[in-house]
Design an enzyme around this catalytic site. Structure first.
Site, PDB file in Angstrom:
ATOM      1  N   CYS A   1      25.016  39.800   8.441  1.00 50.68           N
ATOM      2  CA  CYS A   1      24.024  40.877   8.531  1.00 50.68           C
ATOM      3  C   CYS A   1      22.735  40.369   9.168  1.00 50.68           C
ATOM      4  O   CYS A   1      22.104  39.441   8.657  1.00 50.68           O
ATOM      5  CB  CYS A   1      23.745  41.443   7.140  1.00 50.68           C
ATOM      6  SG  CYS A   1      22.469  42.723   7.110  1.00 50.68           S
TER       7      CYS A   1
ATOM      8  N   CYS B   1      26.299  41.400  -1.427  1.00 46.91           N
ATOM      9  CA  CYS B   1      26.891  42.151  -0.322  1.00 46.91           C
ATOM     10  C   CYS B   1      27.957  41.329   0.401  1.00 46.91           C
ATOM     11  O   CYS B   1      27.718  40.162   0.753  1.00 46.91           O
ATOM     12  CB  CYS B   1      25.804  42.563   0.669  1.00 46.91           C
ATOM     13  SG  CYS B   1      26.432  43.571   2.038  1.00 46.91           S
TER      14      CYS B   1
ATOM     15  N   GLU C   1      31.933  66.358  -1.005  1.00 50.01           N
ATOM     16  CA  GLU C   1      31.128  65.929   0.140  1.00 50.01           C
ATOM     17  C   GLU C   1      29.953  66.871   0.392  1.00 50.01           C
ATOM     18  O   GLU C   1      28.846  66.427   0.721  1.00 50.01           O
ATOM     19  CB  GLU C   1      32.007  65.831   1.398  1.00 50.01           C
ATOM     20  CG  GLU C   1      32.928  64.630   1.425  1.00 50.01           C
ATOM     21  CD  GLU C   1      32.174  63.315   1.434  1.00 50.01           C
ATOM     22  OE1 GLU C   1      31.238  63.172   2.239  1.00 50.01           O
ATOM     23  OE2 GLU C   1      32.510  62.437   0.626  1.00 50.01           O
TER      24      GLU C   1
ATOM     25  N   CYS D   1      23.609  48.125  -0.745  1.00 48.00           N
ATOM     26  CA  CYS D   1      22.662  48.224   0.376  1.00 48.00           C
ATOM     27  C   CYS D   1      21.788  49.463   0.187  1.00 48.00           C
ATOM     28  O   CYS D   1      21.778  50.383   1.003  1.00 48.00           O
ATOM     29  CB  CYS D   1      23.429  48.290   1.693  1.00 48.00           C
ATOM     30  SG  CYS D   1      22.395  48.051   3.159  1.00 48.00           S
TER      31      CYS D   1
ATOM     32  N   CYS E   1      21.251  42.024  -1.638  1.00 50.47           N
ATOM     33  CA  CYS E   1      21.873  41.317  -0.515  1.00 50.47           C
ATOM     34  C   CYS E   1      22.797  40.188  -0.968  1.00 50.47           C
ATOM     35  O   CYS E   1      23.808  39.905  -0.316  1.00 50.47           O
ATOM     36  CB  CYS E   1      20.800  40.782   0.434  1.00 50.47           C
ATOM     37  SG  CYS E   1      19.853  42.083   1.268  1.00 50.47           S
TER      38      CYS E   1
END
EC number: 3.2.2.31
Length: 350
Positions: A208, A202, A37, A192, A199
């Protein structure tokens, strides 16, 4: 879109398409997730993987990292950028070793108290490694939420960030949180994306708002533009055969703890520095200048190369060394320094 529908569709997508074999996902531990991370902050996965693997090979446990010299940590980090991350990583490892007996903490308060760890990173460690119910809000998650719910404004503004945190809390499911949080990061990285989002692929397309209005480019809002100031830095490249003089920067600040060429704001300052050390500057040669851009300013670097006849020159500088081009020592280097050293390795400076 209802939160339950949102999370169900994201989880279904993850089961089919999500990333499940990244190095830090194999035999997951809080230490591995934390390391990944921190490395992934403002850095692409493909760039991080080889660095992560080298770190794990050299520092298989947090105690190994804590016991390592900072120079070695910075050396392994060289090229990854944002070196404060590496310094904080080392400090945090020492804190884990000292305060927690080398066992990575498992509560939010203890993890969030580690240097360089914010709310999202702490949530990622707890959810991805331990399955605990904590939301996350990294850059990818911000983008997915901002577009799906049409959250206007730059996420760097506190009120916008707070809105996105509220949404993240709402859509994070009680079960399967480790899969969901990984899915959100994957969705932002793979589908995204910042430009040219896919799109049609997705799972959130039908709910959305940005997709419905073909307005994805408006979300999230961009950081207000500002003209970056320009500075000039004269780098002094002292060379004796295959040895190059480098000095260690102070622990904090720009390139903190890294080894760099002596740097000056003006050429006359550089020449004065040489004169004070009785170094003959007759053969001082200016090489091709280039620009290095930081987040807050441009640095126009003017390399000044000077061959010297002795290794004794300038060795009263404290944390300094003669860097052997053929047998490089394990020290951290700033990216422009690495670039110039590589140039010197290839032969005559230009």
């Amino acid at each position: 879109m209802q939160a339950s529908q949102f999370s169900a569709q994201v989880l279904d997508w993850y089961d089919k398409y999500g990333r499940k074999t990244l190095p830090w996902q194999i035999n997951k531990t809080p230490y591995k997730v934390w390391l990944s991370e921190v490395m992934l902050q403002q850095t692409q996965v493909t760039t991080v993987i080889p660095y992560f693997e080298r770190f794990m090979a050299r520092f298989p446990t947090v105690t190994d990292l804590a016991n390592a010299p900072l120079d070695e940590v910075l050396h392994l980090w060289t090229g990854l950028g944002y070196y404060a991350r590496a310094r904080n990583l080392h400090k945090a490892a020492q804190q884990v070793a000292t305060l927690h007996g080398g066992e990575f903490p498992q509560t939010f308060a203890e993890i969030a108290a580690l240097p360089g760890v914010g709310r999202s990173t702490a949530g990622a460690i707890l959810s991805l490694a331990l399955g605990k119910h904590y939301p996350i809000l990294d850059g990818n998650v911000k983008r997915v939420l901002a577009r799906c719910y049409a959250v206007s404004g730059w996420p760097g503004k506190k009120e916008v960030e707070n809105t996105l945190w509220t949404l993240s809390e709402q859509v994070t499911p009680a079960r399967g949180v480790e899969r969901f949080n990984q899915a959100m990061m994957d969705l932002g990285a793979m589908v995204c994306t910042r430009s040219k989002p896919k799109c049609t692929l997705c799972p959130l397309q039908n709910g959305c708002i940005a997709a419905a209005h073909e307005s994805w480019s408006r979300y999230p809002g961009k950081k207000p533009k500002q003209t970056l100031p320009e500075r000039t830095g004269y780098f002094l490249l002292l060379q004796h055969n295959q040895e190059i003089f480098l000095a260690q920067r102070p622990p904090s600040g720009l390139w903190g703890g890294l080894y760099c060429f002596p740097q000056f704001a003006r050429e006359d300052e550089l020449r004065e520095w040489l004169a004070q050390r009785h170094v003959n500057a007759d053969n001082l040669t200016q090489l091709n200048a280039f620009r290095h851009t930081f987040s807050h300013f441009h640095l126009d670097i003017v390399p000044m190369w000077l061959p010297v006849s002795s290794l004794d020159a300038c060795m009263d500088e404290g944390s300094a060394l003669w860097y052997n081009l053929a047998q490089p020592p394990s020290v951290g280097l700033a990216a422009p320094v690495e670039r110039l050293l590589q140039q010197l390795r290839t032969g005559a400076p230009v």
